[in-house]
Design an enzyme around this catalytic site. Structure first.
Site, short mmCIF file in Angstrom:
data_model
loop_
_atom_site.label_atom_id
_atom_site.label_comp_id
_atom_site.label_asym_id
_atom_site.label_seq_id
_atom_site.Cartn_x
_atom_site.Cartn_y
_atom_site.Cartn_z
N SER A 5 37.44 34.50 41.28
CA SER A 5 37.71 35.34 40.11
C SER A 5 38.57 34.50 39.17
O SER A 5 39.18 33.50 39.61
CB SER A 5 38.50 36.56 40.56
N TYR A 36 45.94 41.00 44.58
CA TYR A 36 44.54 40.56 44.49
C TYR A 36 44.49 39.05 44.20
O TYR A 36 43.75 38.30 44.85
CB TYR A 36 43.84 41.35 43.38
N1 LIG Z 1 33.85 43.26 39.10
C1 LIG Z 1 34.72 42.40 38.65
O1 LIG Z 1 35.32 42.62 37.58
C2 LIG Z 1 34.99 41.12 39.40
C3 LIG Z 1 35.63 40.08 38.69
C4 LIG Z 1 35.89 38.89 39.36
C5 LIG Z 1 35.55 38.73 40.68
N2 LIG Z 1 34.94 39.76 41.35
C6 LIG Z 1 34.63 39.52 42.78
O2 LIG Z 1 33.23 39.67 42.96
C7 LIG Z 1 32.98 40.16 44.28
C8 LIG Z 1 32.06 41.37 44.20
O3 LIG Z 1 32.70 42.36 43.42
P1 LIG Z 1 31.93 43.57 42.74
O4 LIG Z 1 32.45 43.69 41.38
O5 LIG Z 1 30.48 43.49 42.96
O6 LIG Z 1 32.57 44.75 43.60
P2 LIG Z 1 31.94 46.14 44.14
O7 LIG Z 1 30.94 46.64 43.16
O8 LIG Z 1 33.09 46.99 44.53
O9 LIG Z 1 31.15 45.66 45.45
C9 LIG Z 1 31.83 45.21 46.58
C10 LIG Z 1 30.83 45.00 47.70
O10 LIG Z 1 31.54 44.58 48.88
C11 LIG Z 1 31.17 45.42 49.97
N3 LIG Z 1 32.29 45.52 50.91
C12 LIG Z 1 33.54 45.98 50.67
N4 LIG Z 1 34.27 45.95 51.79
C13 LIG Z 1 33.47 45.46 52.76
C14 LIG Z 1 33.64 45.20 54.15
N5 LIG Z 1 34.81 45.43 54.77
N6 LIG Z 1 32.61 44.67 54.84
C15 LIG Z 1 31.42 44.43 54.24
N7 LIG Z 1 31.20 44.66 52.92
C16 LIG Z 1 32.21 45.17 52.21
C17 LIG Z 1 30.80 46.76 49.33
O11 LIG Z 1 29.88 47.51 50.11
P3 LIG Z 1 30.27 48.65 51.17
O12 LIG Z 1 31.31 49.51 50.54
O13 LIG Z 1 28.95 49.32 51.41
O14 LIG Z 1 30.77 47.92 52.37
C18 LIG Z 1 30.08 46.26 48.07
O15 LIG Z 1 28.73 45.95 48.38
C19 LIG Z 1 34.34 40.47 44.91
O16 LIG Z 1 34.71 39.41 45.75
C20 LIG Z 1 35.27 40.54 43.69
O17 LIG Z 1 36.59 40.17 44.05
C21 LIG Z 1 34.65 40.94 40.74
#
Ligand SMILES: NC(=O)c1ccc[n+]([C@@H]2O[C@H](COP(=O)([O-])OP(=O)(O)OC[C@H]3O[C@@H](n4cnc5c(N)ncnc54)[C@H](OP(=O)(O)O)[C@@H]3O)[C@@H](O)[C@H]2O)c1
Length: 263
Positions: free
Chosen positions: A140, A153
Site C-alpha cells: 500500500s 495498518y
Molecule cells: N482498498 C484500498 O484502498 C487498498 C489500498 C491499498 C492497499 N490495499 C491492500 O489490498 C489488499 C486487498 O484489499 P481490498 O481493498 O481488496 O480489501 P477487501 O475488499 O476488504 O478484501 C479483502 C479480502 O481479504 C479476504 N480476507 C480477509 N481476512 C482473511 C483471512 N483471515 N483469511 C483469508 N482471507 C481473508 C477477504 O475475504 P473473506 O472475508 O471472505 O475472508 C477479502 O476477499 C489488502 O492487502 C489491502 O491492505 C487496499
C-alpha cells in the site's frame, strides 16, 4: 516463468482487488486457485472467472491458520502441478490513533497482513523455485508513508515491505521474483472491513483519487508479466512515496495538517 498460461494462487479473492485479479487473469486463460474465508462468495468468483476464460478453483480458508495455508498450497500443486505466481493479497485495515491501538487487535493484524504472506511464500517456495515464478506482495502507499490514524495498518505494510526487500535479495540467484504493489485508495469494501477505534474509517488525504480494483489488477498482472519489482498504482502514490522518503520535512507538515483537521 514458463510462457504457457500461468498457475496463480490468489488470497483474498472473494471481493475487492483479489476478485478483480482473478477476473483479469481469467481473460488470459490463467489457471488459478483462489482463497478467502467466505466459501459462497469465493465459489461465485471461481465460477465467474472460469466462465470468463480461466480455470479457477476455490479453496476456502483462513490464511492466518497454518492448516488452511498448507491446504491452499497443496491444492494448487495437486490441481495444476505447479505454482508460477503467489499473490499475497488478503489483508485488512486498522484506523485508530496510536494511543487507542488495541495491542491484541494489532497482533491479529500482523498475523494476517505480515505472517500469512511470509508463511505462504515459505510453503510455496519449492514450487516457485522450480517455475522461476513470482511472489506478489499487496502492500500500500501505507507501506512507505504513514499518516495519522493509520499507524497500526502502516506498521504491518512497512513490515511486509521489509520482508519483501530482504527476500528479493535472498532469492535473486534462484530466479524467483518479488513484486511489491502499492495502491492508494481503491474502491473496494476495504474501509467497511477495517478495524476502527474512536475514529472515522478511512479519512482520506486531500488529493487522493480512488482507483477501481480493476485498474489495480490490470497494473499488477502487467507488472508480473514484465517481472517488475515495484508498482505504485497512481500519481498520488508516487507523490506520497517520494515525499515521505526524499523530502520528509514536507511530509511531516502534511501529516500535522491532516492530524489537526481530525482533532
Ligand atoms: N482498498 C484500498 O484502498 C487498498 C489500498 C491499498 C492497499 N490495499 C491492500 O489490498 C489488499 C486487498 O484489499 P481490498 O481493498 O481488496 O480489501 P477487501 O475488499 O476488504 O478484501 C479483502 C479480502 O481479504 C479476504 N480476507 C480477509 N481476512 C482473511 C483471512 N483471515 N483469511 C483469508 N482471507 C481473508 C477477504 O475475504 P473473506 O472475508 O471472505 O475472508 C477479502 O476477499 C489488502 O492487502 C489491502 O491492505 C487496499
Amino acid at each position: 516463468m514458463a510462457d504457457e498460461v500461468p498457475v496463480v494462487v490468489i488470497t483474498g479473492a472473494s471481493m475487492g482487488i483479489g476478485k478483480a485479479l482473478a477476473m483479469r487473469w481469467a481473460k488470459e486463460g490463467a489457471r488459478m486457485v483462489i482463497s478467502a474465508r467466505d466459501r459462497v462468495e469465493l465459489e461465485k468468483v471461481a465460477r465467474e472467472a472460469t466462465s470468463a476464460g480461466g480455470a479457477c478453483v476455490a479453496e476456502a480458508g483462513d490464511v492466518t491458520k497454518e492448516e488452511d495455508r498448507v491446504r491452499l498450497i497443496d491444492r494448487a500443486k495437486s490441481e495444476f502441478g505447479r505454482i508460477d505466481v503467489l499473490v499475497n493479497n488478503a489483508g485488512r485495515g486498522y484506523y485508530a490513533a496510536s494511543t487507542d491501538i488495541d495491542v491484541n487487535a494489532l497482533a491479529d493484524l500482523f498475523a494476517l497482513n505480515v505472517v500469512a504472506p511470509l508463511r505462504l511464500a515459505q510453503l510455496a517456495m519449492d514450487s516457485l523455485k522450480e517455475s522461476r515464478g513470482m511472489i506478489v506482495m499487496m502492500s500500500s502507499i501505507a507501506g512507505v508513508a504513514a499518516v495519522p490514524n493509520m499507524g497500526a495498518y502502516a506498521a504491518t505494510k512497512f513490515a511486509l515491505e521489509a520482508i519483501a526487500m530482504s527476500m528479493r535479495g535472498e532469492l535473486a540467484e534462484s530466479g524467483v521474483g518479488i513484486l511489491v504493489v502499492r495502491p492508494g485508495p481503491v474502491d473496494t469494501p476495504f474501509r467497511e472491513n477495517s478495524i476502527t477505534t474512536n475514529t472515522e474509517a478511512g479519512v482520506r488525504p486531500k488529493g487522493s483519487r480512488v482507483q477501481t480494483p480493476e485498474a489495480v489488477a490490470d497494473m499488477t498482472v502487467r507488472a508480473v508479466r514484465s517481472r517488475s519489482s515495484v508498482v505504485e498504482t497512481s500519481l498520488f502514490v508516487n507523490v506520497g512515496s517520494f515525499a515521505s522518503r526524499v523530502v520528509p520535512p514536507i511530509f511531516r507538515l502534511v501529516n500535522q495538517r491532516m492530524a489537526a483537521k481530525k482533532s
